[in-house]
Design an enzyme around this catalytic site. Structure first.
Site, short mmCIF file in Angstrom:
data_model
loop_
_atom_site.label_atom_id
_atom_site.label_comp_id
_atom_site.label_asym_id
_atom_site.label_seq_id
_atom_site.Cartn_x
_atom_site.Cartn_y
_atom_site.Cartn_z
N HIS A 146 0.86 -1.19 0.00
CA HIS A 146 0.00 0.00 0.00
C HIS A 146 0.90 1.24 0.00
O HIS A 146 2.11 1.14 0.14
CB HIS A 146 -0.96 -0.02 1.19
N HIS A 160 1.38 3.92 1.93
CA HIS A 160 1.90 4.68 3.07
C HIS A 160 3.43 4.78 3.04
O HIS A 160 4.12 3.87 2.60
CB HIS A 160 1.42 4.05 4.39
N ASP A 169 5.88 4.62 5.15
CA ASP A 169 6.80 3.66 5.77
C ASP A 169 6.90 2.37 4.96
O ASP A 169 7.66 1.48 5.33
CB ASP A 169 6.40 3.38 7.23
N HIS A 170 6.16 2.31 3.87
CA HIS A 170 6.26 1.15 2.97
C HIS A 170 6.76 1.54 1.58
O HIS A 170 6.96 0.67 0.74
CB HIS A 170 4.89 0.46 2.83
N HIS A 202 -7.57 -1.61 5.40
CA HIS A 202 -6.68 -0.62 6.00
C HIS A 202 -7.20 0.76 5.59
O HIS A 202 -8.18 0.87 4.86
CB HIS A 202 -5.24 -0.86 5.53
N ASP A 254 -0.50 -3.85 5.86
CA ASP A 254 -1.23 -3.40 7.04
C ASP A 254 -2.71 -3.79 6.90
O ASP A 254 -3.30 -3.66 5.83
CB ASP A 254 -1.10 -1.88 7.19
N HIS A 302 6.15 -5.45 12.03
CA HIS A 302 5.50 -4.14 11.98
C HIS A 302 5.00 -3.74 13.37
O HIS A 302 3.81 -3.51 13.59
CB HIS A 302 4.34 -4.18 10.97
#
Lengths: 333, 333
Positions: free
Chosen positions: B62, B64, B66-67, B140, B211, B270
């Site tokens: 996805h 976000h 942090d990914h 999510h 997530d 995570h």
């Protein structure tokens, strides 16, 4: 004034050197300023005493990724920590577009405002209570700047003999004068701080340069400057082999300039990852130091990640122990 | 099949855990696949045996940060290393826009083509010689996927008795049959590999989930699956306090699901940075393990950065020493 190297590698990170970032603090860890923000800068900060919560401004020298790709992560992490204070970003206009595109396409938002200031504006000038900042256009593949930081908060000394001679009584007024405030006496006289105090030392000044193949562009700014932090991506022989296209400096080139400009302190950084510290076939990082020393008689340093330097009030530059000794220094690779 | 955790922290990096990234290799370090690419993933790779030169595809769960924020640096570093082979990027459409905006606004270019594939396409399917990949929609704050990797290259065993009985002579034809090739005999008979060989074991299958606050969405995919790698951001008490908004899972929630689905192996990752390993006031990371163990009777692991796991041909999962022992493991912080 202190500065800590967060990254000293050119282009790509190595196991012991991150891409470019430098933390600069007028006194102690708050407030502080960041010059350039390569990927992983927020990770490096976790091993120093600097927090994104106390960061006052980010100065970007130019748009290349090894100087900017750490911005989205650092900015959003500050938001997740709950930062509310505005943050100044002094950078070329593309940096704003990059940050906005990344935020829009990652479902991110910031809990605090960003103030973008164009580093390429003709009249660029920035200041807070602690430092005044100007910049100098350099020569690189894209527009690039050196930032000149000049200390602002200088201690004043009272001219006690003059004050006593002119019948200005000791007391709170003297304190105001020492802080730089003019004072209206009870007898109606206006006493100017500048007339009854002196600043007994020079303002400390340092230059943090971005990528640049023509150090002579810093000649005027180097007057009354105490430290130059400049890239030295290659030794001269490698620079000759690579050719002019990357528009970087050799150690010799920067050293010759610093000698001519009579700079007392030169800190080299942004080293090509071909230079290593092992005993293998790779050229040794010390070749850069050896080359620079042949042409520069002032104090010379080769920066390493997490090294902290202090530009003292007596204008000497000292290298401190690694930041808080918080981690064993990894071997050079 | 091996996988190595490059980051196991939720949202922001800590001193011992980077944000999300996972290297997955069918056998040995080439080719390999990357699932998610948080900032600093290219730095983590420098401490493993995986090179961006042998990277075959990147799967993004996805959008976000942090990914995803490690993508621009990883892609441009591969270019500086001279990569020419095309790279597949399986991701939501915003990731392409993000990468293009960053490249355009940083004077970057890539020496190799990127093939973007929409991870949210209804008929999503990807494969190479080694693995077949499908995905599952999760729950999510933004569209998010779990990727299901199924081994493709399974060894065939010859049905020797049948071959001999039917008068098919030993020789190069047997070799072709074992490779899965059908064979035309000199006497005119067409011999099908499937009729004279068998695959003596199941294809290994693992799920790498993004997530997600609803593990039950993985129920169908978990059949015949040998490992589930799933986030467990919080313990249940913290999840209850935080409330549903972040749309993450608790350790209990994932463990209950894995138990119900009869998954033999569960690897949690995570973790919220509130969980630490010290003796201070912070909740201990082991609370997550303790909670999960109460509800799951299979083999349970809590991932740490640089840990490598091997899903063996006998379908057991073993945790190996840290990647090549290339660095001392930093203390948890």
């Amino acid at each position: 004034m202190e500065f800590t190297f967060l990254g000293t590698s050119a282009g790509t990170p190595t196991r012991s050197r991150n891409v470019t970032g430098l933390a600069l603090a007028p006194s102690g860890p708050k407030p502080w300023y960041l010059v350039d923000c390569g990927e992983g800068t927020q990770h490096q900060l976790l091993r120093t005493r600097y927090s994104v919560m106390q960061l006052r401004a980010i100065f970007i020298t130019h748009i290349h990724g090894d100087h900017t790709f750490g911005l989205p992560g650092l900015l959003t992490s500050a938001s997740m920590l709950g930062r509310t204070q505005a943050l100044d970003i002094i950078a070329p206009p593309q940096v704003q577009r990059m940050i906005q595109a990344v935020i829009e396409n990652s479902d991110s938002s910031l809990s605090y405002p960003l103030n973008y200031l164009d580093s390429e504006a003709a009249d660029f000038h920035w200041q807070d209570d602690h430092v005044a900042v100007t910049n100098v256009a350099l020569s690189h593949r894209v527009p690039c700047r050196a930032y000149v930081f000049t200390e602002r908060k200088l201690e004043r000394q009272l001219l006690r003999d003059k004050l006593i001679k002119e019948g200005i009584p000791a007391g709170p007024d003297w304190g105001e004068l020492q802080k730089g405030q003019d004072v209206l006496l009870d007898d109606g006289r206006l006493i100017r701080s500048d007339d009854y105090t002196q600043v007994p030392r020079l303002a400390r000044r340092l230059i943090v340069a971005g990528d640049n193949d023509d150090p002579n562009l810093l000649a005027a700014a180097s007057k009354d400057c105490h430290v130059l932090i400049h890239e030295a991506t290659y030794t001269q022989d490698v620079a000759d082999r690579v050719g002019p296209w990357p528009q970087h400096s050799s150690a010799e080139q920067v050293a010759r300039f610093a000698e001519q400009a009579q700079l007392p302190n030169l800190v080299l950084t942004h080293f090509s990852c071909r230079y290593q510290s092992g005993h293998g076939g790779a050229p040794h990082i010390n070749q850069l130091a050896a080359e620079a020393m042949q042409h520069f008689n002032g104090q010379l340093f080769l920066a390493r990640d997490f090294e902290t330097y202090c530009l003292n009030k007596d204008l000497t530059l000292t290298r401190q122990d690694d930041a808080a000794g918080q981690q064993p220094r990894p071997p050079e690779s």
